[in-house]
Write a protein that holds these residues in place. Structure first.
Motif, PDB file in Angstrom:
ATOM      1  N   PRO A  23       0.627  -1.159  -0.348  1.00  0.00           N
ATOM      2  CA  PRO A  23       0.325  -0.030  -0.089  1.00  0.00           C
ATOM      3  C   PRO A  23       1.276   1.172  -0.113  1.00  0.00           C
ATOM      4  CG  PRO A  23      -1.116  -1.547   2.250  1.00  0.00           C
ATOM      5  CD  PRO A  23       0.201  -2.415   1.578  1.00  0.00           C
ATOM      6  N   GLY A  24       0.341   2.159  -0.563  1.00  0.00           N
ATOM      7  CA  GLY A  24       1.133   3.562  -1.005  1.00  0.00           C
ATOM      8  C   GLY A  24       2.396   3.569  -1.399  1.00  0.00           C
ATOM      9  N   ALA A  25       3.049   2.762  -2.349  1.00  0.00           N
ATOM     10  CA  ALA A  25       4.261   2.307  -2.854  1.00  0.00           C
ATOM     11  C   ALA A  25       3.848   2.754  -4.616  1.00  0.00           C
ATOM     12  CB  ALA A  25       4.526   1.097  -3.354  1.00  0.00           C
ATOM     13  N   LYS A  26       5.133   2.972  -5.639  1.00  0.00           N
ATOM     14  CA  LYS A  26       4.367   3.325  -6.375  1.00  0.00           C
ATOM     15  C   LYS A  26       3.186   2.337  -7.594  1.00  0.00           C
ATOM     16  CE  LYS A  26       9.217   5.247  -7.142  1.00  0.00           C
ATOM     17  NZ  LYS A  26      10.051   5.049  -7.731  1.00  0.00           N
ATOM     18  N   TYR A  27       3.672   1.671  -7.697  1.00  0.00           N
ATOM     19  CA  TYR A  27       3.444   0.243  -8.413  1.00  0.00           C
ATOM     20  C   TYR A  27       2.640  -0.532  -7.430  1.00  0.00           C
ATOM     21  CZ  TYR A  27       6.255   1.928 -11.703  1.00  0.00           C
ATOM     22  OH  TYR A  27       6.711   2.638 -12.792  1.00  0.00           O
ATOM     23  N   ASP A  28       1.065  -0.260  -6.273  1.00  0.00           N
ATOM     24  CA  ASP A  28       0.679  -0.932  -5.857  1.00  0.00           C
ATOM     25  C   ASP A  28      -0.650  -1.359  -6.196  1.00  0.00           C
ATOM     26  OD1 ASP A  28      -0.373   1.985  -5.715  1.00  0.00           O
ATOM     27  OD2 ASP A  28      -1.369   1.691  -3.065  1.00  0.00           O
ATOM     28  N   LYS A  29      -1.225  -0.687  -7.002  1.00  0.00           N
ATOM     29  CA  LYS A  29      -2.184  -1.503  -7.444  1.00  0.00           C
ATOM     30  C   LYS A  29      -2.321  -1.701  -9.304  1.00  0.00           C
ATOM     31  CE  LYS A  29      -5.100   0.719  -4.776  1.00  0.00           C
ATOM     32  NZ  LYS A  29      -5.463  -0.605  -3.429  1.00  0.00           N
ATOM     33  N   ILE A  30      -2.778  -3.091  -9.825  1.00  0.00           N
ATOM     34  CA  ILE A  30      -2.731  -3.719 -10.739  1.00  0.00           C
ATOM     35  C   ILE A  30      -3.095  -2.297 -11.858  1.00  0.00           C
ATOM     36  CG2 ILE A  30      -3.700  -4.858 -12.595  1.00  0.00           C
ATOM     37  CD1 ILE A  30      -5.374  -6.439  -9.628  1.00  0.00           C
ATOM     38  N   ASP A  31      -3.399  -1.322 -11.709  1.00  0.00           N
ATOM     39  CA  ASP A  31      -3.606  -0.680 -13.216  1.00  0.00           C
ATOM     40  C   ASP A  31      -2.419   0.263 -13.280  1.00  0.00           C
ATOM     41  OD1 ASP A  31      -6.061  -0.726 -13.914  1.00  0.00           O
ATOM     42  OD2 ASP A  31      -7.081   0.217 -12.866  1.00  0.00           O
ATOM     43  N   VAL A  41       4.628 -10.403 -10.357  1.00  0.00           N
ATOM     44  CA  VAL A  41       3.340  -9.904  -9.781  1.00  0.00           C
ATOM     45  C   VAL A  41       4.254 -10.616  -8.696  1.00  0.00           C
ATOM     46  CG1 VAL A  41       0.736 -11.050  -9.250  1.00  0.00           C
ATOM     47  CG2 VAL A  41       1.562  -9.847 -11.343  1.00  0.00           C
ATOM     48  N   ASP A  42       4.234  -9.667  -7.480  1.00  0.00           N
ATOM     49  CA  ASP A  42       4.075 -10.043  -6.028  1.00  0.00           C
ATOM     50  C   ASP A  42       2.865 -10.487  -5.365  1.00  0.00           C
ATOM     51  OD1 ASP A  42       4.304  -9.974  -2.901  1.00  0.00           O
ATOM     52  OD2 ASP A  42       6.682  -9.918  -3.134  1.00  0.00           O
ATOM     53  N   THR A  43       2.206 -12.019  -5.610  1.00  0.00           N
ATOM     54  CA  THR A  43       0.873 -11.553  -4.987  1.00  0.00           C
ATOM     55  C   THR A  43       0.637 -11.296  -3.469  1.00  0.00           C
ATOM     56  OG1 THR A  43       2.109 -14.038  -3.803  1.00  0.00           O
ATOM     57  CG2 THR A  43       0.423 -13.638  -6.250  1.00  0.00           C
ATOM     58  N   GLY A  44       1.659 -11.908  -2.717  1.00  0.00           N
ATOM     59  CA  GLY A  44       1.173 -10.711  -1.037  1.00  0.00           C
ATOM     60  C   GLY A  44       1.272  -8.929  -1.556  1.00  0.00           C
ATOM     61  N   HIS A  45       1.931  -8.713  -2.346  1.00  0.00           N
ATOM     62  CA  HIS A  45       2.046  -7.439  -1.671  1.00  0.00           C
ATOM     63  C   HIS A  45       0.115  -6.982  -2.646  1.00  0.00           C
ATOM     64  CE1 HIS A  45       6.147  -6.293  -0.211  1.00  0.00           C
ATOM     65  NE2 HIS A  45       6.494  -6.535  -0.782  1.00  0.00           N
ATOM     66  N   TYR A  46      -0.153  -7.563  -2.999  1.00  0.00           N
ATOM     67  CA  TYR A  46      -1.325  -7.326  -4.561  1.00  0.00           C
ATOM     68  C   TYR A  46      -2.414  -7.558  -2.858  1.00  0.00           C
ATOM     69  CZ  TYR A  46       0.198  -5.814  -8.636  1.00  0.00           C
ATOM     70  OH  TYR A  46       0.113  -4.976 -10.257  1.00  0.00           O
ATOM     71  N   LEU A  47      -2.391  -8.448  -2.098  1.00  0.00           N
ATOM     72  CA  LEU A  47      -3.027  -8.670  -1.471  1.00  0.00           C
ATOM     73  C   LEU A  47      -3.357  -7.590  -0.320  1.00  0.00           C
ATOM     74  CD1 LEU A  47      -2.535 -12.081  -0.349  1.00  0.00           C
ATOM     75  CD2 LEU A  47      -4.416 -11.542  -1.045  1.00  0.00           C
ATOM     76  N   ARG A  48      -1.769  -7.411   0.149  1.00  0.00           N
ATOM     77  CA  ARG A  48      -1.632  -6.051   1.135  1.00  0.00           C
ATOM     78  C   ARG A  48      -2.180  -5.039   1.116  1.00  0.00           C
ATOM     79  NH1 ARG A  48       3.518  -4.537   1.970  1.00  0.00           N
ATOM     80  NH2 ARG A  48       2.728  -3.021   3.531  1.00  0.00           N
ATOM     81  N   GLU A  90      -6.230  -5.820  -3.931  1.00  0.00           N
ATOM     82  CA  GLU A  90      -5.676  -6.339  -4.951  1.00  0.00           C
ATOM     83  C   GLU A  90      -6.439  -7.374  -5.706  1.00  0.00           C
ATOM     84  OE1 GLU A  90      -5.307  -3.252  -7.819  1.00  0.00           O
ATOM     85  OE2 GLU A  90      -6.441  -2.716  -6.876  1.00  0.00           O
ATOM     86  N   ASP A  91      -6.448  -8.040  -6.514  1.00  0.00           N
ATOM     87  CA  ASP A  91      -6.411  -9.670  -6.572  1.00  0.00           C
ATOM     88  C   ASP A  91      -5.543 -10.107  -7.491  1.00  0.00           C
ATOM     89  OD1 ASP A  91      -7.156 -12.283  -7.421  1.00  0.00           O
ATOM     90  OD2 ASP A  91      -9.204 -11.989  -8.205  1.00  0.00           O
ATOM     91  N   PRO A  92      -4.706 -11.082  -6.620  1.00  0.00           N
ATOM     92  CA  PRO A  92      -3.494 -11.641  -7.703  1.00  0.00           C
ATOM     93  C   PRO A  92      -3.715 -12.138  -8.431  1.00  0.00           C
ATOM     94  CG  PRO A  92      -3.011 -11.808  -5.122  1.00  0.00           C
ATOM     95  CD  PRO A  92      -4.382 -11.440  -5.200  1.00  0.00           C
ATOM     96  N   VAL A  93      -5.295 -13.121  -8.849  1.00  0.00           N
ATOM     97  CA  VAL A  93      -5.454 -13.871  -9.979  1.00  0.00           C
ATOM     98  C   VAL A  93      -5.664 -13.080 -10.773  1.00  0.00           C
ATOM     99  CG1 VAL A  93      -6.905 -15.709 -10.434  1.00  0.00           C
ATOM    100  CG2 VAL A  93      -6.031 -16.050  -8.571  1.00  0.00           C
ATOM    101  N   GLU A  94      -6.306 -11.621 -10.397  1.00  0.00           N
ATOM    102  CA  GLU A  94      -6.566 -10.644 -11.624  1.00  0.00           C
ATOM    103  C   GLU A  94      -5.432 -10.245 -12.660  1.00  0.00           C
ATOM    104  OE1 GLU A  94      -8.760  -6.707 -12.427  1.00  0.00           O
ATOM    105  OE2 GLU A  94      -9.347  -8.007 -10.376  1.00  0.00           O
ATOM    106  N   ALA A  95      -4.438  -9.705 -11.532  1.00  0.00           N
ATOM    107  CA  ALA A  95      -2.983  -9.080 -11.658  1.00  0.00           C
ATOM    108  C   ALA A  95      -2.172  -9.784 -12.629  1.00  0.00           C
ATOM    109  CB  ALA A  95      -2.185  -9.529 -10.725  1.00  0.00           C
ATOM    110  N   LEU A  96      -2.726 -11.482 -12.537  1.00  0.00           N
ATOM    111  CA  LEU A  96      -1.177 -12.675 -13.229  1.00  0.00           C
ATOM    112  C   LEU A  96      -2.460 -12.789 -14.690  1.00  0.00           C
ATOM    113  CD1 LEU A  96      -1.063 -15.631 -10.270  1.00  0.00           C
ATOM    114  CD2 LEU A  96       0.801 -13.905 -11.379  1.00  0.00           C
TER     115      LEU A  96
END
Length: 177
Positions: A59-67, A84-91, A94-100
Motif C-alpha cells: 500500500p502506498g508504493a508507486k506500483y501498488d495497484k494492478i492498474d 507480480v508479488d501476490t502478497g503485496h497485491y493482497l496487502r 488487489e486480486d493477485p489472480v486478476e493481476a496475473l
C-alpha cells in the motif's frame, strides 16, 4: 533485488551490463513513473534483449495497484512487463489472480507470497491467496519465467515453514493436474 530506474542512462546501463555478463534474462524493477525513464527502458530492453519486470509493492508504493503497472507498460516494448508479488497485491487489496491474468502477456516474474487480512504475512496456503487460481492461470498461459516462493517470516529458522510452502505448491499442482 528490485532495481531503481530513472532517466540516468549510465546507471541503467550498469545494471543491464551486469545482467548481460552473468546471463540474467529479467531485471526486477521499481522505475520512476515518467516518460523519460520508460523511453530509456524501451531502448535498453531492445538493445540488451533483457526483460524489465515492474515489481509491485504494498500500500502506498508507486506500483501498488494492478492498474499502475498496466498503465505504465501499455504501448511499451513487449519486454517491459511485470513481476507480480501476490502478497503485496493482497496487502493493497488487489486480486493477485486478476493481476496475473491482466499482465499475462508481459509477465516475467511471480513471487508467491501469502497474506491474511491484508496485513499478516503467513505460510503459503494459510492466508487469503488463491494458490490454485494463481497456479491454474500460470499453467493455462504456459508461463515460463521465474516463479519464486517468497516467505519472510521466522527469519531465524524458516526451513520447516518453507517446506510447508513447497508442499502446498506441490499438492496444488497435483490437484489442478
Amino acid at each position: 533485488g528490485v532495481l531503481p530506474f530513472n532517466k540516468d542512462e549510465t546507471k541503467a546501463r550498469a545494471f543491464f551490463d551486469f545482467a548481460k555478463a552473468i546471463g540474467i534474462e529479467t531485471l526486477s524493477a521499481n522505475p520512476e513513473k515518467d516518460q523519460a525513464t520508460f523511453d530509456l527502458l524501451d531502448k535498453l530492453v531492445a538493445e540488451y534483449e533483457i526483460n524489465i519486470a515492474i515489481h509491485n509493492h504494498g500500500p502506498g508504493a508507486k506500483y501498488d495497484k494492478i492498474d499502475d503497472v498496466v498503465t505504465m507498460v501499455k504501448d511499451r516494448h513487449p519486454r517491459v512487463g511485470a513481476c507480480v508479488d501476490t502478497g503485496h497485491y493482497l496487502r493493497s487489496k488487489e486480486d493477485p489472480v486478476e493481476a496475473l491474468d491482466r499482465l499475462s502477456d508481459r509477465l516475467y516474474g511471480v513471487h508467491l507470497k501469502d497474506v491474511k487480512d491484508a496485513k499478516i504475512m503467513t505460510i503459503l496456503g494459510e492466508g487469503d491467496l488463491d494458490v490454485a487460481g494463481c497456479l491454474k492461470l500460470l499453467k493455462k498461459n504456459d508461463y515460463g519465467h521465474s516463479l519464486a516462493i517468497e516467505y519472510e517470516e521466522n527469519p531465524d529458522n524458516p526451513v520447516s515453514d518453507i517446506e510447508v510452502c513447497l508442499s502446498t505448491v506441490r499438492k496444488t499442482l497435483k490437484q489442478i493436474g
